[in-house]
Design a protein around this motif. Structure first.
Motif, PDB file in Angstrom:
ATOM      1  N   ASN A 276     157.272  66.176  24.622  1.00 49.67           N
ATOM      2  CA  ASN A 276     156.083  66.416  23.801  1.00 49.67           C
ATOM      3  C   ASN A 276     156.126  65.703  22.456  1.00 49.67           C
ATOM      4  OD1 ASN A 276     155.308  67.942  25.911  1.00 49.67           O
ATOM      5  ND2 ASN A 276     155.586  69.936  24.912  1.00 49.67           N
ATOM      6  N   ARG A 277     157.304  65.652  21.844  1.00 44.40           N
ATOM      7  CA  ARG A 277     157.415  64.956  20.567  1.00 44.40           C
ATOM      8  C   ARG A 277     157.742  63.478  20.792  1.00 44.40           C
ATOM      9  NH1 ARG A 277     156.081  63.190  16.502  1.00 44.40           N
ATOM     10  NH2 ARG A 277     157.089  63.289  14.462  1.00 44.40           N
ATOM     11  N   LEU A 278     158.650  63.224  21.709  1.00 41.51           N
ATOM     12  CA  LEU A 278     159.133  61.864  21.930  1.00 41.51           C
ATOM     13  C   LEU A 278     158.030  60.920  22.394  1.00 41.51           C
ATOM     14  CD1 LEU A 278     161.835  60.293  21.852  1.00 41.51           C
ATOM     15  CD2 LEU A 278     162.129  60.828  24.272  1.00 41.51           C
ATOM     16  N   ARG A 279     157.078  61.429  23.148  1.00 40.39           N
ATOM     17  CA  ARG A 279     156.049  60.566  23.727  1.00 40.39           C
ATOM     18  C   ARG A 279     155.011  60.118  22.714  1.00 40.39           C
ATOM     19  NH1 ARG A 279     152.146  64.327  27.359  1.00 40.39           N
ATOM     20  NH2 ARG A 279     150.886  62.433  27.275  1.00 40.39           N
ATOM     21  N   GLN A 280     154.912  60.808  21.605  1.00 42.42           N
ATOM     22  CA  GLN A 280     153.814  60.498  20.687  1.00 42.42           C
ATOM     23  C   GLN A 280     154.293  60.003  19.332  1.00 42.42           C
ATOM     24  OE1 GLN A 280     151.540  64.050  20.028  1.00 42.42           O
ATOM     25  NE2 GLN A 280     153.278  65.177  19.216  1.00 42.42           N
ATOM     26  N   LEU A 281     155.444  59.357  19.328  1.00 43.67           N
ATOM     27  CA  LEU A 281     155.955  58.808  18.078  1.00 43.67           C
ATOM     28  C   LEU A 281     155.254  57.505  17.727  1.00 43.67           C
ATOM     29  CD1 LEU A 281     159.768  59.365  18.579  1.00 43.67           C
ATOM     30  CD2 LEU A 281     158.321  60.412  16.836  1.00 43.67           C
ATOM     31  N   THR A 282     155.369  57.155  16.451  1.00 42.59           N
ATOM     32  CA  THR A 282     154.953  55.811  16.043  1.00 42.59           C
ATOM     33  C   THR A 282     156.179  55.109  15.486  1.00 42.59           C
ATOM     34  OG1 THR A 282     154.463  56.483  13.774  1.00 42.59           O
ATOM     35  CG2 THR A 282     152.668  56.664  15.388  1.00 42.59           C
ATOM     36  N   TYR A 283     156.171  53.788  15.513  1.00 45.92           N
ATOM     37  CA  TYR A 283     157.345  53.081  15.015  1.00 45.92           C
ATOM     38  C   TYR A 283     157.589  53.341  13.519  1.00 45.92           C
ATOM     39  CZ  TYR A 283     161.251  49.974  15.034  1.00 45.92           C
ATOM     40  OH  TYR A 283     162.535  49.492  14.918  1.00 45.92           O
ATOM     41  N   PRO A 284     156.520  53.448  12.714  1.00 50.37           N
ATOM     42  CA  PRO A 284     156.761  53.813  11.300  1.00 50.37           C
ATOM     43  C   PRO A 284     157.467  55.163  11.138  1.00 50.37           C
ATOM     44  CG  PRO A 284     154.585  52.879  11.550  1.00 50.37           C
ATOM     45  CD  PRO A 284     155.128  53.033  12.943  1.00 50.37           C
ATOM     46  N   GLU A 285     157.163  56.122  12.004  1.00 52.41           N
ATOM     47  CA  GLU A 285     157.878  57.407  11.923  1.00 52.41           C
ATOM     48  C   GLU A 285     159.374  57.218  12.212  1.00 52.41           C
ATOM     49  OE1 GLU A 285     155.094  61.098  13.284  1.00 52.41           O
ATOM     50  OE2 GLU A 285     155.439  59.586  14.835  1.00 52.41           O
ATOM     51  N   ILE A 286     159.652  56.371  13.200  1.00 51.51           N
ATOM     52  CA  ILE A 286     161.051  56.099  13.566  1.00 51.51           C
ATOM     53  C   ILE A 286     161.775  55.431  12.403  1.00 51.51           C
ATOM     54  CG2 ILE A 286     162.507  54.706  15.108  1.00 51.51           C
ATOM     55  CD1 ILE A 286     160.288  55.198  17.277  1.00 51.51           C
ATOM     56  N   GLU A 287     161.135  54.442  11.792  1.00 55.85           N
ATOM     57  CA  GLU A 287     161.747  53.764  10.644  1.00 55.85           C
ATOM     58  C   GLU A 287     161.937  54.708   9.466  1.00 55.85           C
ATOM     59  OE1 GLU A 287     160.776  49.094  10.637  1.00 55.85           O
ATOM     60  OE2 GLU A 287     159.078  50.400  10.113  1.00 55.85           O
ATOM     61  N   ALA A 288     160.958  55.587   9.253  1.00 60.54           N
ATOM     62  CA  ALA A 288     161.074  56.526   8.125  1.00 60.54           C
ATOM     63  C   ALA A 288     162.262  57.445   8.332  1.00 60.54           C
ATOM     64  CB  ALA A 288     159.785  57.339   7.978  1.00 60.54           C
ATOM     65  N   ARG A 289     162.461  57.895   9.571  1.00 58.22           N
ATOM     66  CA  ARG A 289     163.606  58.784   9.795  1.00 58.22           C
ATOM     67  C   ARG A 289     164.926  58.029   9.683  1.00 58.22           C
ATOM     68  NH1 ARG A 289     163.336  64.011  13.487  1.00 58.22           N
ATOM     69  NH2 ARG A 289     161.858  64.438  11.800  1.00 58.22           N
ATOM     70  N   TYR A 290     164.930  56.770  10.109  1.00 59.80           N
ATOM     71  CA  TYR A 290     166.139  55.955   9.914  1.00 59.80           C
ATOM     72  C   TYR A 290     166.511  55.952   8.425  1.00 59.80           C
ATOM     73  CZ  TYR A 290     169.370  51.968  10.268  1.00 59.80           C
ATOM     74  OH  TYR A 290     170.479  51.160  10.215  1.00 59.80           O
ATOM     75  N   LYS A 291     165.502  55.762   7.586  1.00 57.13           N
ATOM     76  CA  LYS A 291     165.770  55.743   6.141  1.00 57.13           C
ATOM     77  C   LYS A 291     166.254  57.106   5.647  1.00 57.13           C
ATOM     78  CE  LYS A 291     162.463  52.017   5.395  1.00 57.13           C
ATOM     79  NZ  LYS A 291     163.375  50.905   5.056  1.00 57.13           N
ATOM     80  N   GLU A 292     165.762  58.179   6.265  1.00 51.22           N
ATOM     81  CA  GLU A 292     166.275  59.508   5.898  1.00 51.22           C
ATOM     82  C   GLU A 292     167.749  59.643   6.278  1.00 51.22           C
ATOM     83  OE1 GLU A 292     163.839  63.126   6.505  1.00 51.22           O
ATOM     84  OE2 GLU A 292     162.381  61.743   7.399  1.00 51.22           O
TER      85      GLU A 292
END
Lengths: 302, 302
Positions: A276-292
């Motif tokens: 449910n969460r994994l299917r609706q990610l955006t790449y900016p969200e992924i990059e933002a969490r990488y920075k976190e």
């Protein structure tokens, strides 16, 4: 670059202290493929039954996953039911019905035999070897395994270890596979059996990556609510390998970044049931969490 | 700047799968003082019995620890005996004889009442409060505690939490103190009770530091042989506070470096029984291990 994912497709029924999900999409090949699909092209080799819902196929197609290797066999899709306690560690398995997965003999479609990156998710080591024999010149092969195969198919598993580049397993599996309680020594033994790189997943404690000349410790992401840990390990593998397939950077620095991308994908996965969460990610969200993650682990040199 | 350390001095008998030590030097005030002594001046407030060996006093004096607050009471020194299993996690306590520690009423010598940094190791919260009332203007006060006080002296402990700046406890204690299994929520509750900073020690998994606007995850140092975990938590606190007292840098960056120095000191402590490793360190060794932590946790931004 594209990555070939071989593993299970399941209909999972999961209970956690926070809720319940019935016959939802799951399986190692699904979590790893959807996770990797944010980074690279993915080819899925797996089997489903005639009961497999069209909406799940649509989800995979939405993520541009190549379903040419997804076999539809007469019978029911693999089903797993499990329950997690409050600590959300290892689930209690309530039911496992292999169904069509029992007769699964992975066939890699002709064009996919050139895939440069391969992930052999947690399946019988003999089947993992079957896949490898079909590949023409993989650049990087990674595998997962579990206690069941370590106990019952050790010989086959050892042949797999000789052939793969990366092993991605959890802490208990690393100890069991090596017969060593100490992880540094466990890692040395496993690396001695073939792979260049060992990634040990530690759940909320993060991950450790060992190679012959480097150890990397990745933090776990401190989540306020972990909803359902199912699939986190496979989403980790998908993010790790997807990033590597995308960049083709197999240096120590590239592998370290890949571990963080794997951790990012795992951290999103556990925020909700199924994909449910994994299917609706955006790449900016992924990059933002990488920075976190970067901020979380940061400290200055002296 | 100097730091005042209040806690226990013990004669420990420890069994691990790797060996045995009988009636060796231990106790929270000892591990934290010796650890901090590599960074700053240390004043010890504790009690020993008439049986306390001269060689231990010599060891403390060698480390330039001020023993003006070390009371010598008639009777035997506090004794603890424990055994660790193969996982080297929580020890089984085989025997506890409080002896002179039972009547310990910490008296801070006049000149030490100006100490700017204070560590209240794991003792009765009422005694921790007694110490605080004797201090004139501490700049930073940190405390530890344990399940026994959380269960039986909660009211006193809550008054301590209101007065301290930093709480340094382990994962199980954080969960028990807050009544929250999730560590992020546990941390928020504990910070709500008074302190600005909470450090959660996680043994081989490293440490987490929470403040109101930052979370820091420090890796555990992957050791090939962990000999005896006794005192690691107190050595951590000593390194953490010793570094802060030395630099007086209480910024988030300074606190993060302090967590790493704490982790460095803990990682040395577990390499041998008692203070055998901790007592004979050199500052270059400490700096070299700090750099190893840096390399261990390093990954590039994207």
């Amino acid at each position: 670059m594209s990555i070939l994912m071989v593993g299970s497709v399941a209909m999972d029924s999961v209970e956690t202290p926070f809720g319940k999900a019935e016959a939802v999409l799951g399986g190692s090949a699904i979590y790893s493929s959807v996770s990797a699909s944010y980074f690279t092209e993915v080819q899925l080799v797996a089997v489903v039954g005639t009961d497999f819902p069209e909406e799940h196929l649509a989800l995979l197609a939405d993520r541009q996953i190549d379903l040419g290797g997804l076999e539809r066999a007469p019978g029911q899709t693999f089903r797993w039911a499990g329950r997690y306690g409050f600590d959300l560690s290892e689930p209690e398995t309530l039911e496992t019905r292999l169904n069509v997965f029992e007769q699964f003999r992975p066939k890699v479609p002709e064009p996919s035999r050139d895939a440069e990156f391969v992930f052999l998710a947690n399946i019988d080591p003999e089947l993992q070897l079957t896949v490898l024999r079909q590949m023409r010149h993989p650049r990087l092969v990674a595998c997962d395994t579990m206690n069941f195969w370590i106990e019952r198919k050790r010989e086959g598993l050892e042949r797999v270890l000789e052939k793969v580049d990366v092993v991605i397993i959890n802490e208990a599996e690393a100890r069991q596979l090596s017969g060593e309680p100490n992880l540094v020594r466990a890692a040395r033994r496993i690396l001695g059996a073939g792979p260049d790189t060992l990634v040990i997943k530690r759940g909320e404690y993060g991950a450790l990556m060992f190679s012959n000349d480097s150890i990397f410790s990745a933090p776990g992401y401190p989540l306020e609510s972990i909803f359902d840990p199912t699939g986190a390990g496979d989403a980790f593998a998908g993010g790790f390998l997807g990033y590597l397939a995308n960049t083709r950077d197999l240096t120590d620095e590239g592998l370290r970044r890949a571990v963080i991308f794997g951790s990012v994908m795992a951290s999103f996965t556990v925020e909700d049931f199924s994909l449910n969460r994994l299917r609706q990610l955006t790449y900016p969200e992924i990059e933002a969490r990488y920075k976190e993650f970067k901020r979380l682990a940061h400290f200055e040199d002296i």
